[in-house]
Every structure is written in structure tokens, then in C-alpha cells.
Design a protein around this motif. Structure first.
Motif, PDB file in Angstrom:
ATOM      1  N   VAL A 197       0.842  -1.195   0.000  1.00  0.00           N
ATOM      2  CA  VAL A 197       0.000   0.000   0.000  1.00  0.00           C
ATOM      3  C   VAL A 197       0.877   1.245   0.000  1.00  0.00           C
ATOM      4  CG1 VAL A 197      -1.649   1.344   1.368  1.00  0.00           C
ATOM      5  CG2 VAL A 197      -2.028  -1.087   1.009  1.00  0.00           C
ATOM      6  N   THR A 198       1.906   1.268   0.831  1.00  0.00           N
ATOM      7  CA  THR A 198       2.786   2.440   0.851  1.00  0.00           C
ATOM      8  C   THR A 198       3.565   2.561  -0.457  1.00  0.00           C
ATOM      9  OG1 THR A 198       4.496   1.167   2.008  1.00  0.00           O
ATOM     10  CG2 THR A 198       3.053   2.543   3.356  1.00  0.00           C
ATOM     11  N   ASP A 199       3.971   1.420  -1.013  1.00  0.00           N
ATOM     12  CA  ASP A 199       4.649   1.457  -2.314  1.00  0.00           C
ATOM     13  C   ASP A 199       3.705   2.006  -3.398  1.00  0.00           C
ATOM     14  OD1 ASP A 199       6.971   0.475  -1.242  1.00  0.00           O
ATOM     15  OD2 ASP A 199       6.694  -1.592  -1.968  1.00  0.00           O
ATOM     16  N   MET A 200       2.455   1.506  -3.344  1.00  0.00           N
ATOM     17  CA  MET A 200       1.461   1.976  -4.308  1.00  0.00           C
ATOM     18  C   MET A 200       1.209   3.474  -4.106  1.00  0.00           C
ATOM     19  SD  MET A 200      -2.465   0.773  -4.888  1.00  0.00           S
ATOM     20  CE  MET A 200      -2.978   1.454  -3.328  1.00  0.00           C
ATOM     21  N   MET A 201       1.101   3.915  -2.878  1.00  0.00           N
ATOM     22  CA  MET A 201       0.875   5.330  -2.586  1.00  0.00           C
ATOM     23  C   MET A 201       2.081   6.171  -3.030  1.00  0.00           C
ATOM     24  SD  MET A 201      -2.077   5.587  -1.501  1.00  0.00           S
ATOM     25  CE  MET A 201      -2.666   6.694  -0.294  1.00  0.00           C
ATOM     26  N   GLN A 202       3.284   5.632  -2.833  1.00  0.00           N
ATOM     27  CA  GLN A 202       4.484   6.347  -3.260  1.00  0.00           C
ATOM     28  C   GLN A 202       4.529   6.453  -4.784  1.00  0.00           C
ATOM     29  OE1 GLN A 202       6.653   7.994  -1.319  1.00  0.00           O
ATOM     30  NE2 GLN A 202       7.537   8.741  -3.233  1.00  0.00           N
ATOM     31  N   LYS A 203       4.199   5.339  -5.454  1.00  0.00           N
ATOM     32  CA  LYS A 203       4.163   5.373  -6.921  1.00  0.00           C
ATOM     33  C   LYS A 203       3.122   6.375  -7.406  1.00  0.00           C
ATOM     34  CE  LYS A 203       5.747   0.647  -7.698  1.00  0.00           C
ATOM     35  NZ  LYS A 203       5.362  -0.714  -8.106  1.00  0.00           N
ATOM     36  N   ARG A 204       1.966   6.379  -6.751  1.00  0.00           N
ATOM     37  CA  ARG A 204       0.902   7.321  -7.135  1.00  0.00           C
ATOM     38  C   ARG A 204       1.358   8.759  -6.891  1.00  0.00           C
ATOM     39  NH1 ARG A 204      -4.339   7.636  -8.497  1.00  0.00           N
ATOM     40  NH2 ARG A 204      -5.645   9.202  -7.492  1.00  0.00           N
ATOM     41  N   ALA A 205       2.027   8.980  -5.748  1.00  0.00           N
ATOM     42  CA  ALA A 205       2.533  10.322  -5.455  1.00  0.00           C
ATOM     43  C   ALA A 205       3.587  10.726  -6.488  1.00  0.00           C
ATOM     44  CB  ALA A 205       3.114  10.371  -4.038  1.00  0.00           C
ATOM     45  N   ASP A 206       4.453   9.779  -6.850  1.00  0.00           N
ATOM     46  CA  ASP A 206       5.464  10.061  -7.872  1.00  0.00           C
ATOM     47  C   ASP A 206       4.803  10.365  -9.228  1.00  0.00           C
ATOM     48  OD1 ASP A 206       7.428   9.648  -6.001  1.00  0.00           O
ATOM     49  OD2 ASP A 206       7.938   7.620  -6.677  1.00  0.00           O
ATOM     50  N   LYS A 207       3.781   9.565  -9.566  1.00  0.00           N
ATOM     51  CA  LYS A 207       3.073   9.782 -10.834  1.00  0.00           C
ATOM     52  C   LYS A 207       2.399  11.146 -10.836  1.00  0.00           C
ATOM     53  CE  LYS A 207      -0.436   7.833 -13.902  1.00  0.00           C
ATOM     54  NZ  LYS A 207      -1.124   9.051 -14.170  1.00  0.00           N
TER      55      LYS A 207
ATOM     56  N   ALA B 253       3.254  13.777  -9.066  1.00  0.00           N
ATOM     57  CA  ALA B 253       4.309  14.792  -9.143  1.00  0.00           C
ATOM     58  C   ALA B 253       4.846  14.887 -10.572  1.00  0.00           C
ATOM     59  CB  ALA B 253       5.435  14.457  -8.173  1.00  0.00           C
ATOM     60  N   ASN B 254       5.028  13.731 -11.217  1.00  0.00           N
ATOM     61  CA  ASN B 254       5.495  13.711 -12.601  1.00  0.00           C
ATOM     62  C   ASN B 254       4.460  14.364 -13.522  1.00  0.00           C
ATOM     63  OD1 ASN B 254       7.076  13.131 -14.821  1.00  0.00           O
ATOM     64  ND2 ASN B 254       6.265  11.064 -15.064  1.00  0.00           N
ATOM     65  N   ASP B 255       3.176  14.052 -13.301  1.00  0.00           N
ATOM     66  CA  ASP B 255       2.112  14.666 -14.101  1.00  0.00           C
ATOM     67  C   ASP B 255       2.087  16.178 -13.900  1.00  0.00           C
ATOM     68  OD1 ASP B 255       1.448  12.194 -15.056  1.00  0.00           O
ATOM     69  OD2 ASP B 255      -0.367  11.960 -13.841  1.00  0.00           O
ATOM     70  N   ILE B 256       2.295  16.614 -12.668  1.00  0.00           N
ATOM     71  CA  ILE B 256       2.327  18.052 -12.390  1.00  0.00           C
ATOM     72  C   ILE B 256       3.509  18.695 -13.110  1.00  0.00           C
ATOM     73  CG2 ILE B 256       2.737  19.764 -10.584  1.00  0.00           C
ATOM     74  CD1 ILE B 256       1.020  18.005  -8.735  1.00  0.00           C
ATOM     75  N   ASP B 257       4.678  18.026 -13.040  1.00  0.00           N
ATOM     76  CA  ASP B 257       5.857  18.553 -13.740  1.00  0.00           C
ATOM     77  C   ASP B 257       5.615  18.593 -15.259  1.00  0.00           C
ATOM     78  OD1 ASP B 257       7.162  18.825 -11.353  1.00  0.00           O
ATOM     79  OD2 ASP B 257       8.342  16.974 -11.547  1.00  0.00           O
ATOM     80  N   THR B 258       5.019  17.515 -15.794  1.00  0.00           N
ATOM     81  CA  THR B 258       4.727  17.451 -17.223  1.00  0.00           C
ATOM     82  C   THR B 258       3.724  18.534 -17.603  1.00  0.00           C
ATOM     83  OG1 THR B 258       5.132  15.067 -17.213  1.00  0.00           O
ATOM     84  CG2 THR B 258       3.927  15.955 -19.094  1.00  0.00           C
ATOM     85  N   ALA B 259       2.719  18.710 -16.764  1.00  0.00           N
ATOM     86  CA  ALA B 259       1.723  19.756 -17.034  1.00  0.00           C
ATOM     87  C   ALA B 259       2.373  21.136 -17.006  1.00  0.00           C
ATOM     88  CB  ALA B 259       0.591  19.677 -16.014  1.00  0.00           C
TER      89      ALA B 259
END
Length: 169
Positions: free
Chosen positions: A37-47, A49-55
Motif C-alpha cells: 500500500v505504501t509502495d502503491m501510494m508512493q508510486k501514485r505520489a510520484d506519478k 508529481a510527474n504529471d504536475i511537472d509534465t503539465a
């Protein structure tokens, strides 16, 4: 007290068992549930953050392209204005050339008309001279043939004038 001790010992044993079971269960939950769950949450947070950077990059690129398009539009407007100005100058130049050509043609036609009029006048004078000469010859011939009195001379002149009028018509 024996019962108490036994009941306490059982209680302590149960507590140890429960504690060990809880620790094992917590380790299993941590390993099989919490960690994924924490790994999934970290991946989601990374995604995210990446989406925000891409945007943000996309927004900056869009702003850059909009500014570039605006510059090109301004350049196109300036170029269009220059083309219109050149067309106006070219039109004005052609108009001036056409006017000059028309004036030159008019002057040539005027000169030709003057020459034609002069030629017609000369031809008319030459014709009148010829007519006068012919008339003089006719009059002289008639005078020679007969002696004319004043009335005959007047009649001869009148007939000649009528002949000229009929001849010109």
C-alpha cells in the motif's frame, strides 16, 4: 494462590502468545499489506508529481508557442502592410505612367490634327487658286470671244460664283 498463579501464568502465557501473534500478524500485515500500500501510494505520489511537472512543462511550452505565434502574427501583419504599401506605390507609379502616356498620345493626336488641318487648309487654298485660275482663264476666254458690257460681266461673275457653290457642295 495457586489458582491465581496459574491464572496469572496462563494470563502471562496468553499475553506472550497474543503479543507474539500480534507481532507476527503486524509483520505479515506490514509485509503483505502495508508495504504494498505504501509502495502503491508512493508510486501514485510520484506519478502525480510527474504529471504536475509534465503539465507545468506543457504549460510553459504552450506559453512559448503562443508567444512565438503572436510574434509570427505580428510579423505577418507587418509583411501584409508592407505588401499593401508596395502595391499602392506600384499602382501610383502605373497610374502616373498611364497618365503620362495618355498625355503624350493626346499631344501627338493634337499635333496630327493640327497638321491635318494645315494640310486641308493648304489643299483648300490650292483648290481655290486652281479654281480662280480656271475661272480667270474661262473669263478671259469668254472675254476674248465676245466683248462684254457691264451687265454681261456681272452675269458672268454671278454664274461663276454659282458654279463654285455647286462645285464645293
Amino acid at each position: 494462590m495457586f489458582v491465581l498463579a496459574e491464572s496469572n501464568a496462563l494470563y502471562v502465557g496468553d499475553q506472550i502468545f497474543y503479543l507474539v501473534s500480534f507481532i507476527i500478524l503486524a509483520l505479515l500485515v506490514w509485509h503483505f499489506a502495508w508495504k504494498p500500500v505504501t509502495d502503491m501510494m508512493q508510486k501514485r505520489a510520484d506519478k502525480i508529481a510527474n504529471d504536475i511537472d509534465t503539465a507545468e512543462e506543457s504549460r510553459q511550452l504552450a506559453e512559448k508557442l503562443a508567444a512565438q505565434r503572436q510574434e509570427e502574427l505580428n510579423g505577418s501583419k507587418a509583411e501584409a502592410a508592407q505588401i499593401v504599401e508596395e502595391a499602392k506605390k506600384s499602382g501610383e507609379s502605373q497610374r502616373a505612367q498611364i497618365v503620362a502616356t495618355a498625355q503624350a498620345d493626346a499631344q501627338t493626336m493634337k499635333e496630327q490634327a493640327r497638321q491635318d488641318a494645315e494640310q486641308a487648309r493648304e489643299n483648300a487654298l490650292r483648290g481655290a487658286k486652281d479654281d480662280v485660275a480656271n475661272l480667270s482663264i474661262e473669263i478671259a476666254t469668254k472675254l476674248v470671244q465676245k466683248q462684254l458690257n457691264a451687265e454681261d460681266q456681272q452675269a458672268l461673275i454671278d454664274s461663276y460664283i454659282e458654279g463654285l457653290v455647286k462645285h464645293e457642295s
